[in-house]
Enzyme design. Structure first.
Site, PDB file in Angstrom:
ATOM      1  N   TYR A 142      12.633  19.308 -85.129  1.00 22.64           N
ATOM      2  CA  TYR A 142      13.143  18.620 -83.936  1.00 22.64           C
ATOM      3  C   TYR A 142      12.270  17.400 -83.666  1.00 22.64           C
ATOM      4  O   TYR A 142      11.066  17.523 -83.435  1.00 22.64           O
ATOM      5  CB  TYR A 142      13.151  19.535 -82.702  1.00 22.64           C
ATOM      6  CG  TYR A 142      13.679  18.797 -81.499  1.00 22.64           C
ATOM      7  CD1 TYR A 142      15.042  18.500 -81.384  1.00 22.64           C
ATOM      8  CD2 TYR A 142      12.823  18.321 -80.514  1.00 22.64           C
ATOM      9  CE1 TYR A 142      15.531  17.786 -80.305  1.00 22.64           C
ATOM     10  CE2 TYR A 142      13.304  17.598 -79.427  1.00 22.64           C
ATOM     11  CZ  TYR A 142      14.657  17.331 -79.328  1.00 22.64           C
ATOM     12  OH  TYR A 142      15.142  16.611 -78.277  1.00 22.64           O
ATOM     13  N   ASP A 234       4.448  13.801 -86.374  1.00 22.76           N
ATOM     14  CA  ASP A 234       5.005  13.814 -85.018  1.00 22.76           C
ATOM     15  C   ASP A 234       4.193  14.784 -84.155  1.00 22.76           C
ATOM     16  O   ASP A 234       4.436  15.989 -84.158  1.00 22.76           O
ATOM     17  CB  ASP A 234       6.478  14.216 -85.092  1.00 22.76           C
ATOM     18  CG  ASP A 234       7.128  14.293 -83.719  1.00 22.76           C
ATOM     19  OD1 ASP A 234       6.415  14.161 -82.701  1.00 22.76           O
ATOM     20  OD2 ASP A 234       8.358  14.493 -83.662  1.00 22.76           O
TER      21      ASP A 234
HETATM   22  C1  PLP Z   1      10.130  16.784 -77.455  1.00 24.74           C
HETATM   23  C2  PLP Z   1       9.889  16.270 -78.807  1.00 24.74           C
HETATM   24  C3  PLP Z   1      10.376  15.012 -79.206  1.00 24.74           C
HETATM   25  C4  PLP Z   1      11.258  14.167 -78.327  1.00 24.74           C
HETATM   26  O1  PLP Z   1      10.587  13.720 -77.193  1.00 24.74           O
HETATM   27  P1  PLP Z   1      11.432  13.248 -75.919  1.00 24.74           P
HETATM   28  O2  PLP Z   1      10.419  12.649 -75.014  1.00 24.74           O
HETATM   29  O3  PLP Z   1      12.065  14.475 -75.346  1.00 24.74           O
HETATM   30  O4  PLP Z   1      12.438  12.256 -76.388  1.00 24.74           O
HETATM   31  C5  PLP Z   1      10.035  14.556 -80.464  1.00 24.74           C
HETATM   32  N1  PLP Z   1       9.274  15.298 -81.291  1.00 24.74           N
HETATM   33  C6  PLP Z   1       8.801  16.499 -80.947  1.00 24.74           C
HETATM   34  C7  PLP Z   1       7.933  17.246 -81.900  1.00 24.74           C
HETATM   35  C8  PLP Z   1       9.095  17.045 -79.703  1.00 24.74           C
HETATM   36  O5  PLP Z   1       8.657  18.257 -79.375  1.00 24.74           O
END
Ligand code: PLP
Length: 425
Positions: A142, A234
């Site tokens: 995600y 990420d």
């Molecule tokens: C929540 C999340 C996102 C997206 O962030 P938003 O601020 O909700 O757009 C991206 N990567 C990871 C790993 C996340 O947990």
């Protein structure tokens, strides 16, 4: 009309089937670990309000800093101009990141931080005159809800309506000692075609807190490095203490090319995203040729209020007492997880730092089981605790201000709810 009804008349909530949703709870106040609704009932925020609140709600120090900034400079166009909070935040953040991270690019949230990272990698190849368009990601990943971020996320009910419009991504299993050779051979099938590999390090959050080991990820990263595949780490969820260390990067032996941050970045007070890049990435965009520019930006890029909130939050995070509090959560989670493992309704207990997750055992009562998340959520809400399951996965991601006693209260309620489930069979 009360606030719930007024809300229902005008608001459309995220990840919510508005036809069947439970009544929406109006929150009027936050204080530390607690949220208060309009009847005065208090809730323990055991999920840090979607994993963002690091130091508790309405933290007075962050509030004071942002308030001062609001009276000084609230916003300025970030093309052609800069300001102290943005420079200071970049300096402070880079000092904590892997040595190769040298440049900071600001945006507004986790999804945009990912979009920027993907555009950097794809344009990196373009700027070097290479045809590299394949992207590698983990199954069930995600990375956000915008189109690029959705494309590199696992395909699910969330992405189904957009299937045809998402770009092609090769999805691989997260690494284990057993599958590493197989993963490497998948990568080898497309030599010199990879634009990048994007991954959530150590914990795949929205997938249901799936975890892999730092040694295995390090090994996969080493292989990507050897094959000249750019890596996007990420850390939107794992950053800022969640994994027990300041960043997941602190558990790993290899350095990514690009990193993404959001969620805990401002201590959960203001929306902001950051994408950092190595010198090598940055320099591929330096040119007399205007076509090599990174044409990306947002109206609120590097908003001074959000930068100030992030500076204040990071200052609190790096205090000795906060790091000690994180350590306490890690240790207490560990002993509670031993208790959980012995519960008949529980399986697959796992922990990375302050993140503790487990699954409710499926006893073949399938239709009921699909609803188990909702059932459990309601039970905790009744008890004044916010725990929001992902399917049958329950997890705790508490703010670092939670005390030993408050953790014990949460643990005790969890045990009682699990016992209720066991008894109701
Ligand atoms: C929540 C999340 C996102 C997206 O962030 P938003 O601020 O909700 O757009 C991206 N990567 C990871 C790993 C996340 O947990």
């Amino acid at each position: 009309m009360n606030l719930s009804d007024r809300d229902r008349a005008v608001n459309w909530h995220p990840y919510t089937q508005m036809k069947t949703a439970d009544p929406i709870i109006p929150i009027v106040k936050g204080h530390g670990l607690y949220l208060f609704d309009d009847t005065g009932k208090q809730y323990i925020d055991a999920v840090s309000s979607w994993w963002v609140t690091l130091h508790g709600h309405a933290h007075p120090y962050i509030a004071q800093r942002v308030s001062e900034q609001l009276h000084t400079l609230e916003q300025v166009i970030f093309a052609g101009f800069t300001h102290e909070p943005a420079v200071q935040l970049s300096e402070n953040l880079l000092k904590l990141l892997p040595k190769n991270q040298e440049k900071v690019f600001y945006s507004d949230n986790g999804s945009t931080a990912v979009e920027v990272a993907l555009k950097m990698c794809i344009q990196f190849a373009f700027n070097e005159g290479k045809e590299k368009t394949k992207i590698l990601a983990f199954k069930n990943a995600y990375h956000g809800d915008t189109f690029g971020a959705m494309s590199v996320s696992g395909r699910s009910a969330w992405t189904q309506p957009f299937g045809e419009m998402l770009f092609d991504v090769v999805f691989i299993d997260p690494p284990t000692p057993e599958n590493l050779d197989e993963l490497k051979s998948i990568i080898c099938k497309h030599p010199n075609e990879w634009a990048c590999f994007i991954y959530e390090p150590l914990v795949q959050g929205a997938a249901g807190m799936l975890m892999h080991h730092p040694e295995d990820l390090s090994e996969l990263m080493r292989f990507c490095r050897a094959n000249d595949i750019l890596m996007i780490q990420d850390e939107v969820f794992t950053g800022f203490g969640r994994t027990g260390k300041v960043f997941a990067a602190d558990h790993l032996q290899e350095q990514p090319d690009i990193m993404c941050f959001s969620k805990g970045l401002t201590g959960g007070t203001m929306p902001m995203g950051i994408t950092t890049a190595s010198r090598r990435i940055f320099e591929a965009f330096l040119s007399e040729d205007n076509y090599k520019t990174l044409f990306h930006g947002h109206s609120f890029t590097a908003n001074p209020l959000a930068c100030t909130a992030a500076l204040a939050s990071m200052e609190i995070l790096m205090r000795e007492e906060t790091l000690a509090a994180i350590e306490v959560i890690c240790k207490k989670h560990q002993s509670f997880s031993e208790h959980l493992m012995r519960h008949p309704k529980v399986e697959k207990v796992r922990q990375t730092g302050t993140i503790l997750a487990w699954e409710i055992k499926n006893d073949n009562r399938t239709s009921y089981f699909n609803e188990i998340g909702k059932v459990v959520y309601r039970k905790f809400i009744k008890r004044g605790i916010i725990i929001r399951p992902l399917g049958n996965v329950l997890y705790l991601v508490p703010p670092y201000c939670i005390t030993r006693e408050e953790l014990d209260i949460v643990y005790r309620n969890i045990t009682e709810v699990l016992d209720e489930l066991e008894a109701s069979q």
